[in-house]
Design an enzyme around this catalytic site. Structure first.
Site, PDB file in Angstrom:
ATOM      1  N   PHE A 602       4.409 -14.228  12.784  1.00  0.00           N
ATOM      2  CA  PHE A 602       5.136 -13.216  12.012  1.00  0.00           C
ATOM      3  C   PHE A 602       4.362 -12.722  10.798  1.00  0.00           C
ATOM      4  CE2 PHE A 602       7.019 -17.499  11.654  1.00  0.00           C
ATOM      5  CZ  PHE A 602       6.516 -17.880  10.423  1.00  0.00           C
ATOM      6  N   ARG A 605       2.953  -9.393  11.289  1.00  0.00           N
ATOM      7  CA  ARG A 605       3.958  -8.350  11.490  1.00  0.00           C
ATOM      8  C   ARG A 605       4.688  -7.984  10.200  1.00  0.00           C
ATOM      9  NH1 ARG A 605       1.170  -8.024  15.650  1.00  0.00           N
ATOM     10  NH2 ARG A 605       1.787  -9.048  17.591  1.00  0.00           N
ATOM     11  N   HIS A 606       4.814  -8.933   9.293  1.00  0.00           N
ATOM     12  CA  HIS A 606       5.718  -8.780   8.151  1.00  0.00           C
ATOM     13  C   HIS A 606       5.032  -9.288   6.881  1.00  0.00           C
ATOM     14  CE1 HIS A 606       9.176  -9.777   5.523  1.00  0.00           C
ATOM     15  NE2 HIS A 606       9.865  -8.917   6.223  1.00  0.00           N
ATOM     16  N   PHE A 607       4.383  -8.493   6.115  1.00  0.00           N
ATOM     17  CA  PHE A 607       4.099  -7.084   6.393  1.00  0.00           C
ATOM     18  C   PHE A 607       2.594  -6.943   6.545  1.00  0.00           C
ATOM     19  CE2 PHE A 607       7.841  -7.201   3.614  1.00  0.00           C
ATOM     20  CZ  PHE A 607       8.747  -6.415   4.327  1.00  0.00           C
ATOM     21  N   VAL A 612       4.363 -12.094   4.327  1.00  0.00           N
ATOM     22  CA  VAL A 612       5.350 -13.078   3.881  1.00  0.00           C
ATOM     23  C   VAL A 612       6.250 -13.394   5.075  1.00  0.00           C
ATOM     24  CG1 VAL A 612       5.356 -12.306   1.476  1.00  0.00           C
ATOM     25  CG2 VAL A 612       6.972 -11.303   3.089  1.00  0.00           C
TER      26      VAL A 612
END
Length: 716
Positions: A602, A605-607, A612
């Site tokens: 993740f 993907r974020h961000f 984070v």
């Protein structure tokens, strides 16, 4: 497999990693291929002279050194060729094999590390092994069709631009794209498409199998047939639906020349041929495009290949593709909503918001945010908003705007496969609602008063309530949001929003939330929820420390037959410590520690450029701990066909005052069980929770709840 070894910089008996079990071409080894290029010749680089062969060295010594280096490098080359072929073969089976950097060669180098993969020097990017795509990273089509075969008359209708008649009503785009047609301006070479697989092919990105013929056997004819197969797959994905007036062009739409290569195994005409298009990439950035490798077979043997084929849909000169300055739409941009309305912003703009041009996404005044740390929507599998349907408001007026967005939730989405829930997990409820609210709040321009200042987007908290139980597979979620207020402070801008999510016209989820856009200085002054004090967990404060028992979540997850268990991308816990009758309410206490790996999926993907852990995944971790406790406590015993759901009519509140970074090492959570409610065929557990990064409590959850119910159980 000799043809697969071409360009590996290895001479000798080819290595077969599975002795013909996997990856051997039908009929054994194929004739060597002659390589030409549709754009340019890409020769295989020959090893350079040994580095220590310099002027003044005797001829005999130089030859000896060359021979020594050549033998050593040949061994290195052979070993790494074997590893490379194993990695390629295993990737076709869905297994990722890490290939280490080869040891330094003596003199000549035969391999280089590119994008985390080891490839021979001189081999073009089109020949690099493509990793098998996970469900989280799969491209989500803009439209879906039940069609998997196309007859000749279907292909004829596609040459006329009748995508709706062939693929179905989801491809309806009245008044748009008159030039988007199969084989436009050329002769249709394909006779029939025998198979279209959305998730097929060697990398899971898609596959088309078609028959064609006759072909004259030239590189141009193979490239043309391969290009038509790629056009069919692009149309099947609905890539044209996010542009108003486009045409097919070679490449990815960036303006860079296409670099496909054609290899011929034999010369002469082909009476008939089978075209196998193996998709290696699909993306909407910089323009909607498909990349693929294509194999052409005739008479059971390989006749040729097209490698690195790329095909994009690109707007005609002068056709607008995004909002103008001020957020004004100069014209309809091509995308229709699920209900048939003209939309303002589409999946194309959201993809650019995540990882491309912010100027294309929201207008030219946002372009300076491209390529730097800035507010972004999460990327790829965590992009959970698709379209802005309507907006009652304008840029620069930051209070009182209202807007409607859409998100399509296909049944094959990764989170349905990975959740323990009967339908959508809580983290997607949260994430899609918050992304819909924040994207358009940001579109209105809260950061444009100081455009050069780097800012980080953070959600600060909110309250949400599930209004009714609903299965959201293959549904389009409509969200109605209202920007309540925007407060501009020194170093921070705060926006509050309210929202309601609907499916099939009926509300099922509502909430309100607060976002902040923070400067670097503001981010550096975070003090958590306790004014910077290190407040220990409840368990650490107990004297003497009470006895605990452990729920082994990892062991249960390792059992393929274990039900009601989160897996893969949602495998967020390995174990949970329990103090029976402990906690603030004396009804049970849960504690868990999750190791933070900087390579966790993740973070990419974020961000992008500001990684984070999503707050929604933190909440999901707490929910999983409560679900595991509910099962371990035997509260679901005797239920018939049970499933976890999001409790209806139970408001929950979250507050964030910090974020988990890739470097934090671990995250700790605790849950105080507050209430256990039983009813016919149902049990609901409610608790309060907190989460810590090392030395700082940063999440607080109030009245977080999980519920297990029998299929068909009556509501409370």
């Amino acid at each position: 497999m000799n043809d697969e070894l071409e360009g590996l910089g290895f001479d000798g008996e080819p290595f077969n990693p599975f002795a013909g079990a996997i990856g051997e071409p039908p009929g054994g080894a194929q004739p060597a291929l002659q390589r030409t290029s549709a754009a340019r010749q890409v020769p295989v680089t020959q090893p350079p002279p040994a580095a220590d062969q310099t002027a003044g060295t005797s001829h005999i010594a130089a030859v000896a050194r060359e021979m020594r280096n050549a033998v050593a490098n040949a061994h290195r080359s052979a070993l790494h060729a074997q590893v490379l072929l194993q990695a390629r073969t295993l990737s076709q089976c869905g297994v990722a094999l890490a290939v280490p950097e080869p040891p330094p060669a003596s003199g000549a180098r035969f391999f280089e590390a590119v994008d985390g993969h080891i490839r021979p020097i001189g081999v073009p990017r089109s020949l690099r092994a493509v990793p098998f795509v996970t469900t989280e990273a799969r491209f989500k089509p803009l439209a879906r069709s039940e069609k998997t075969r196309l007859r000749r008359d279907d292909l004829g209708r596609l040459t006329e631009g009748d995508m709706t008649g062939v693929f179905g009503p989801g491809y309806l785009q009245p008044g748009c794209n008159p030039s988007v047609k199969l084989a436009a301006g050329t002769t249709l070479l394909l006779d029939e498409v025998t198979r279209i697989e959305l998730r097929g092919g060697s990398s899971g990105r898609g596959q088309v199998v078609a028959s064609a013929g006759p072909l004259d056997g030239t590189p141009e004819s193979l490239l043309a047939a391969a290009g038509q197969a790629a056009e069919i797959f692009a149309l099947y994905l609905g890539l044209h639906l996010c542009l108003a007036d486009a045409t097919f062009v070679p490449g990815d739409g960036s303006g860079e020349p296409a670099r496909s290569e054609v290899e011929l195994a034999r010369s002469g005409p082909l009476r008939s041929a089978e075209i196998r298009l193996d998709v290696t990439d699909v993306d909407l950035v910089p323009r909607p495009h498909v990349r693929a490798n294509v194999e052409v077979r005739s008479g059971g043997a390989v006749a040729g290949r097209v490698l690195g084929l790329s095909l994009a849909l690109v707007e005609k000169p002068g056709v607008p593709i995004g909002p103008a300055r001020g957020g004004i739409l100069p014209a309809f941009l091509g995308r229709y909503s699920a209900a048939g309305e003209q939309t303002m912003i589409s999946e194309f703009h959201i993809a650019h918001f995540a990882r491309g041009s912010h100027g294309i996404a929201f207008g030219p005044e946002f372009e300076h945010y491209s390529g730097r740390r800035a507010t972004r929507v999460p990327d790829r599998g965590l992009t959970l908003v698709d379209r802005l349907v309507s907006l009652d408001g304008q840029r620069g007026k930051l209070d009182g705007a209202s807007y409607e967005t859409e998100y399509d939730s296909p049944a094959d989405s990764w989170y349905y496969a990975d959740t323990a829930n009967a339908s959508m997990p809580n983290m997607v409820y949260m994430e899609t609602s918050l992304q819909s609210a924040l994207s358009i709040g940001y579109f209105l321009g809260p950061t444009l008063s100081h455009p050069e200042a780097p800012v980080s987007l953070r959600n600060l908290g909110g309250t949400a309530t599930v209004l009714r139980e609903v299965d959201l597979r293959d549904k389009t979620i409509r969200q109605q949001s209202k920007l309540q207020s925007t407060t501009l402070n020194n170093g921070a801008s705060l926006q509050s929003c309210s929202y309601t999510m609907l499916v099939d016209g009926d509300p099922f989820y509502e909430g309100e939330t607060l976002f902040g856009y923070f400067s670097e200085a503001a981010m550096a002054k975070q003090t958590g929820l306790d004014a910077g004090r290190n407040v220990p967990t409840w368990l650490e404060q107990q004297q003497p420390r009470p006895a605990t028992r452990t729920i082994d979540v990892a062991a249960r997850r390792a059992d393929p037959s274990a039900s009601l268990c989160a897996r893969d991308h949602l495998a967020l816990l390995d174990d949970v410590q329990v103090v029976d009758e402990g906690g603030n309410y004396g009804k049970g206490y849960l504690r868990a520690v999750r190791r933070i790996d900087p390579d966790d999926w993740f973070f990419a993907r974020h961000f992008p450029r500001d990684p984070v852990i999503p707050g929604s995944l933190g909440v999901e971790t707490v929910i999983q701990a409560m679900q595991e406790w509910l099962l371990d406590a035997g509260l679901g015993e005797g239920m018939s066909d049970p499933g976890f759901i999001l409790p209806v009519g139970a408001p929950s509140t979250w507050k964030y005052r910090g974020q988990f970074l890739p470097t934090d090492g671990e995250a700790t959570l605790e849950v105080h069980i507050k209430d256990v409610r039983r009813g016919p065929g149902r049990v609901r557990v409610t608790g309060d929770a907190s989460m810590w990064k090392p030395g700082l409590r940063i999440y607080e959850l109030t009245d977080i709840a999980v519920e297990l119910r029998e299929e068909g159980a009556q509501p409370w």
